[in-house]
Write a protein that holds these residues in place. Structure first.
Motif, PDB file in Angstrom:
ATOM      1  N   GLN A   1       6.163   8.569  -5.999  1.00  0.00           N
ATOM      2  CA  GLN A   1       6.137  10.027  -5.968  1.00  0.00           C
ATOM      3  C   GLN A   1       7.488  10.623  -5.527  1.00  0.00           C
ATOM      4  OE1 GLN A   1       2.881  11.110  -3.464  1.00  0.00           O
ATOM      5  NE2 GLN A   1       1.294  10.293  -4.890  1.00  0.00           N
ATOM      6  N   THR A   2       8.158   9.938  -4.623  1.00  0.00           N
ATOM      7  CA  THR A   2       9.468  10.439  -4.163  1.00  0.00           C
ATOM      8  C   THR A   2      10.589  10.043  -5.129  1.00  0.00           C
ATOM      9  OG1 THR A   2       9.774   8.482  -2.786  1.00  0.00           O
ATOM     10  CG2 THR A   2       8.744  10.411  -1.772  1.00  0.00           C
TER      11      THR A   2
ATOM     12  N   ASP B   1       2.863   3.716  -3.788  1.00  0.00           N
ATOM     13  CA  ASP B   1       2.544   4.994  -4.443  1.00  0.00           C
ATOM     14  C   ASP B   1       3.398   6.122  -3.879  1.00  0.00           C
ATOM     15  OD1 ASP B   1       0.702   3.803  -6.042  1.00  0.00           O
ATOM     16  OD2 ASP B   1      -1.035   4.267  -4.743  1.00  0.00           O
ATOM     17  N   GLU B   2       3.688   6.088  -2.603  1.00  0.00           N
ATOM     18  CA  GLU B   2       4.511   7.125  -1.990  1.00  0.00           C
ATOM     19  C   GLU B   2       5.957   7.061  -2.526  1.00  0.00           C
ATOM     20  OE1 GLU B   2       4.328   6.725   2.207  1.00  0.00           O
ATOM     21  OE2 GLU B   2       2.125   6.958   2.343  1.00  0.00           O
ATOM     22  N   LEU B   3       6.457   5.821  -2.701  1.00  0.00           N
ATOM     23  CA  LEU B   3       7.814   5.667  -3.201  1.00  0.00           C
ATOM     24  C   LEU B   3       7.929   6.128  -4.648  1.00  0.00           C
ATOM     25  CD1 LEU B   3       8.770   2.195  -1.672  1.00  0.00           C
ATOM     26  CD2 LEU B   3       9.353   4.462  -0.826  1.00  0.00           C
TER      27      LEU B   3
ATOM     28  N   LYS C   1      11.820   7.029  -5.631  1.00  0.00           N
ATOM     29  CA  LYS C   1      12.681   5.954  -5.193  1.00  0.00           C
ATOM     30  C   LYS C   1      12.538   4.727  -6.076  1.00  0.00           C
ATOM     31  CE  LYS C   1      13.018   7.271  -0.330  1.00  0.00           C
ATOM     32  NZ  LYS C   1      12.829   6.861   1.061  1.00  0.00           N
TER      33      LYS C   1
ATOM     34  N   GLN D   1       0.809  -1.195   0.000  1.00  0.00           N
ATOM     35  CA  GLN D   1       0.000   0.000   0.000  1.00  0.00           C
ATOM     36  C   GLN D   1       0.870   1.285   0.000  1.00  0.00           C
ATOM     37  OE1 GLN D   1      -0.246  -2.505   2.022  1.00  0.00           O
ATOM     38  NE2 GLN D   1      -2.331  -3.431   1.745  1.00  0.00           N
ATOM     39  N   GLN D   2       2.157   1.138   0.334  1.00  0.00           N
ATOM     40  CA  GLN D   2       3.049   2.315   0.399  1.00  0.00           C
ATOM     41  C   GLN D   2       3.806   2.554  -0.909  1.00  0.00           C
ATOM     42  OE1 GLN D   2       5.434   1.042   3.745  1.00  0.00           O
ATOM     43  NE2 GLN D   2       4.186   2.229   5.210  1.00  0.00           N
TER      44      GLN D   2
END
Length: 829
Positions: free
Chosen positions: A208-209, A204-206, A211, A201-202
């Motif tokens: 955007q950053t 999408d955050e990676l 990574k 679930q995390q």
């Protein structure tokens, strides 16, 4: 023409009016040396039938005892059952237990008498013993060691499965973690990126950053989904392994305790060598193995369920003893004084669940008196049994099929039914019903199978022949009462007086009543009056006082009628003469006493066709027997006066001032005499009353209540004043029944009252009119100057008037022309 004077008819002598007991027949002066009676008096036929019914054990030989109240039915059957010694060695105990295969159908266990309670205690000890020992057995080293082996094997397989999965995850940079969801912890697949665990679930955050790239994230999600499906397969396999483990452990527990349980229950099987008990213990064995959690202590033996109901998991191993014959040494004799459905057949009690519902189990089954009497005798009052809902129907079914099915009475009416159906019980109870002859005749005629299940009828007689031996038995009977109830001793004059009243109760001089309840009451009350007079012994005068006092207590209605006659409210003449009016005699019931009173009967006559109108019938106050009596009167008149000419009168007969039902034919002679008087215009002496039944040939037939009728008219004559001309006419067949009181007998001795016994209508007519009745001459006519001759003359005159009237009416009939009849003109021509 002058009427012929009646012939002299001899009246009854004082010696004919009463039998007096001679005290010389007794070989004792008082009852001090008299032995009390053993057994029942005067019921040889009934006792013979009872003995057959009691001792014959074949199906259907139940007993129905009939007879009037007070004849000793209950005492006789009780004494007979106490005296016999039938074989009752086969008495049993009965108990219901849980049917583990179908709990709605509890199983029946049958033990020899005294064994059920022992089995209950032994079973309870065995269950308690298993509760204590099974946990110890399963915590011992042998079991724990084998359980660990199974656990180790399971752990290895489980670990191998997980290790292979985790190795595959590691190749694709995944690892296995855990996630807490509420109170639950579940396994979760986690991606490893730059040596850091990352939940899917995390991603999408990676992205955007920066990574990871979007393509890389898509690849990770695809692999995640693939491993997620594999994880579910592994979870299911692990769950299956857990179930297998639990089954292996349960099987291991069963193997370890099985032999122990078997050895424990085997002791009970050896002690109670009954096949049904062995089968039940096998079911108990199986049930314990299926409920080891309770015996291991992992589940409480008792716990509270929804609604506050306490669930007892060990209750299903209890024994519900519904009949314990441990202390029963003789054949059971049960007298059921309140034969309700539940009291007779038992019931299934229900408990409320607190929410409007009801539940029951095998421990709520209760027995009734029918089972308690199994192998023995059950005594029931027939009327009580028939008046209770459902009792007779169920009793008949039990006796027909020999099986008792205990159920709740509400099941009969489908109200709050119980689903329990306990195993039926084989019944071998001898049922004894006590009733009267009317109930027996109704059941015998209209009730299906009644004669099949009650083959023995024991009919108790209400009277017995009077003899020296039966009079002595009366004395012994009184002695029995004296000893039982601590009464004063009786002088032989008192015994003689009681025997005289025994003949009075029987209604015949040569008989004595067997309704000993009346005799016992008379003896008790005589003792009371003797003590009241400070006498040390009961004498004859005390018996007389007891009888008169008892009659007075029941005599309110009699005294009211007497007052109305004396005051003239009820019209009765005891002097003078009247045409078509006569004094009849009626008997009224008042408890155990009856009394007689005169009633005026009148007849009116007019021209007619021979019909006799029964006013009582027309007004709905005449019973069938009285209606028959009136028809017989019609037949008598046709026989006597209708052979030469048609009867040309219409008569109306009525019981004056009678407002209740009239039944019986004892007024037939009275009505005939009133009718003869009304036709002949010859008056009847009002100083006489008459009673008697008549047949069509004019023969007088006996009636009932003769003593009460004579005494009733004497009482009225006494209150109005004895003239010396008054008396009563009775059938000659009733002379043997006369047991009149001393006052009437003394009046006859002093020629102040007269009693005549007649055989034919002619004799009664001559006494009542003072005119000769008349005989039929060779010419076919009755003698002139007699009552019958006058009646015949009047009937002929009536017939002549009717013929003249008919001729006159025929001559005046119109001919259809409107000008009248032309018959006379034709004759003149």
């Amino acid at each position: 023409m002058a009427l012929l004077k009646a012939r002299t008819i001899t009246e009854l002598k004082p010696a004919d009016l009463k039998w007096t007991c001679d005290t010389d027949v007794f070989k004792f002066e008082n009852t001090k040396n008299v032995k009390p009676i053993e057994g029942i008096v005067g019921q040889e036929r009934a006792l013979k039938a009872l003995r057959l019914g009691v001792e014959l054990k074949s199906p259907g030989y139940n007993i129905f005892i009939t007879g009037l109240s007070g004849t000793g039915k209950f005492t006789a059957i009780k004494q007979m059952l106490e005296s016999i010694t039938p074989d009752c060695s086969n008495l049993n105990d009965y108990a219901y237990v849980n049917n583990f295969k179908d709990e709605d159908r509890p199983s029946l266990l049958q033990f020899p008498a005294g064994q059920a309670n022992k089995f209950k205690k032994d079973l309870s000890r065995a269950i308690k013993f298993l509760q204590e020992k099974i946990p110890q057995l399963l915590s011992a080293e042998p079991f724990v060691k084998k359980k660990k082996q199974i656990l180790t094997e399971y752990g290895k397989v489980q670990q191998k499965l997980m290790n292979a999965f985790e190795a595959n995850l590691k190749k694709d940079n995944f690892t296995l973690g855990q996630v807490k969801v509420g109170e639950l912890v579940r396994p979760e697949i986690i991606a490893v990126i730059d040596d850091q665990p990352v939940f899917v679930q995390q991603l999408d955050e990676l992205i955007q950053t920066g990574k990871i790239t979007k393509e890389k994230a898509t690849e990770i999600v695809t692999k995640y989904s693939s491993y997620q499906d594999e994880l579910q397969r592994i979870f299911k396999a692990s769950l299956k392994l857990t179930q297998d483990y639990q089954e292996k452990v349960a099987k291991l527990e069963a193997e370890f305790v099985n032999e122990f349980i078997s050895l424990t229950l085997e002791e009970l099987k050896k002690k109670f060598k009954i096949q049904s008990v062995k089968d039940y213990l096998d079911q108990v064995h199986e049930s314990i193995l299926l409920n080891l959690e309770v015996f291991k202590g992992q589940k409480p033996a008792r716990e509270e369920a929804d609604g506050g109901i306490i669930i007892d998991y060990l209750k299903e191993y209890e024994l519900n003893i519904i009949l314990d014959n441990t202390r029963t040494k003789k054949c059971p004799v049960i007298v059921e004084t309140s034969p309700t459905y539940n009291n007779l057949f038992g019931t299934i009690e229900k408990n409320s669940d607190g929410r409007g519902g009801w539940y029951a189990d095998f421990t709520r089954i209760k027995s009734g008196s029918l089972l308690r009497a199994n192998g023995g005798y059950l005594i029931i009052n027939a009327m009580d049994a028939f008046s209770e809902p459902g009792v007779w129907k169920t009793l008949k079914r039990v006796l027909l099929f020999g099986q008792l099915e205990i159920q709740d009475v509400s099941n009969l009416y489908q109200l709050s039914p119980s689903i329990l159906k306990p195993q039926p019980i084989n019944i071998d109870t001898k049922v004894i019903l006590i009733g009267n002859g009317y109930i027996y005749s109704i059941l015998s005629a209209y009730e299906d199978d009644f004669n099949k299940i009650f083959k023995v009828k024991a009919d108790f007689d209400y009277e017995m022949p009077r003899s020296d031996s039966t009079m002595t038995e009366y004395a012994k009977l009184i002695k029995k009462l004296i000893e039982t109830e601590k009464l004063l001793e009786f002088d032989k004059s008192a015994i003689a007086k009681i025997i005289e009243y025994g003949a009075r109760y029987a209604g015949e001089k040569n008989k004595l009543t067997t309704r000993f309840a009346y005799i016992a009451d008379l003896a008790r009350e005589a003792c009371f009056w003797a003590r009241d007079k400070k006498s040390k012994m009961v004498m004859g005068l005390h018996v007389e006082e007891a009888y008169n006092s008892s009659k007075e207590r029941h005599g309110l209605y009699e005294s009211k009628l007497s007052d109305m006659i004396t005051e003239g409210t009820i019209l009765i003449d005891t002097d003078g003469s009247r045409v078509g009016t006569i004094n009849g005699l009626a008997v009224y019931e008042s408890g155990k006493f009856a009394f007689g009173k005169p009633t005026r009967i009148t007849a009116s006559v007019a021209l007619g066709n021979g019909n006799i109108i029964n006013v009582e019938r027309e007004s709905g106050l005449s019973g069938n027997t009285h209606n028959k009596g009136v028809l017989i009167i019609t037949g008598y008149f046709r026989e006597t006066f209708g052979s030469r000419i048609p009867l040309s009168f219409t008569a109306s007969m009525v019981f004056e001032q009678g407002y209740g039902m009239i039944d019986g034919d004892s007024a037939s002679i009275t009505e005939i005499c009133a009718l003869l008087s009304a036709i002949s215009k010859i008056p009847i002496k009002q100083s006489f009353a008459i009673t008697g039944s008549v047949n069509q040939k004019g023969e007088i037939q006996p009636i009932g209540g003769v003593n009460e009728k004579v005494e009733g008219f004497f009482g009225v004559c006494k209150s109005k004043g004895l003239t010396g001309n008054q008396g009563v006419i009775i059938p000659v067949q009733n002379v043997k029944d006369l047991m009149l009181n001393d006052e009437v007998v003394d009046a006859v001795k002093k020629n102040k009252f007269h009693i005549f016994a007649v055989r034919k209508v002619e004799e009664a007519v001559e006494i009542l009119t003072g005119i000769r009745a008349g005989k039929r001459l060779k010419s076919g006519k009755f003698e002139a100057g007699t009552v019958f001759g006058t009646v015949e003359k009047e009937l002929a005159a009536m017939r002549k008037i009717i013929r003249l009237t008919q001729r006159k009416n025929n001559n005046s009939e119109p001919d259809g022309s409107g000008k009248g009849s032309t018959t006379k003109k034709r004759r003149k021509k």
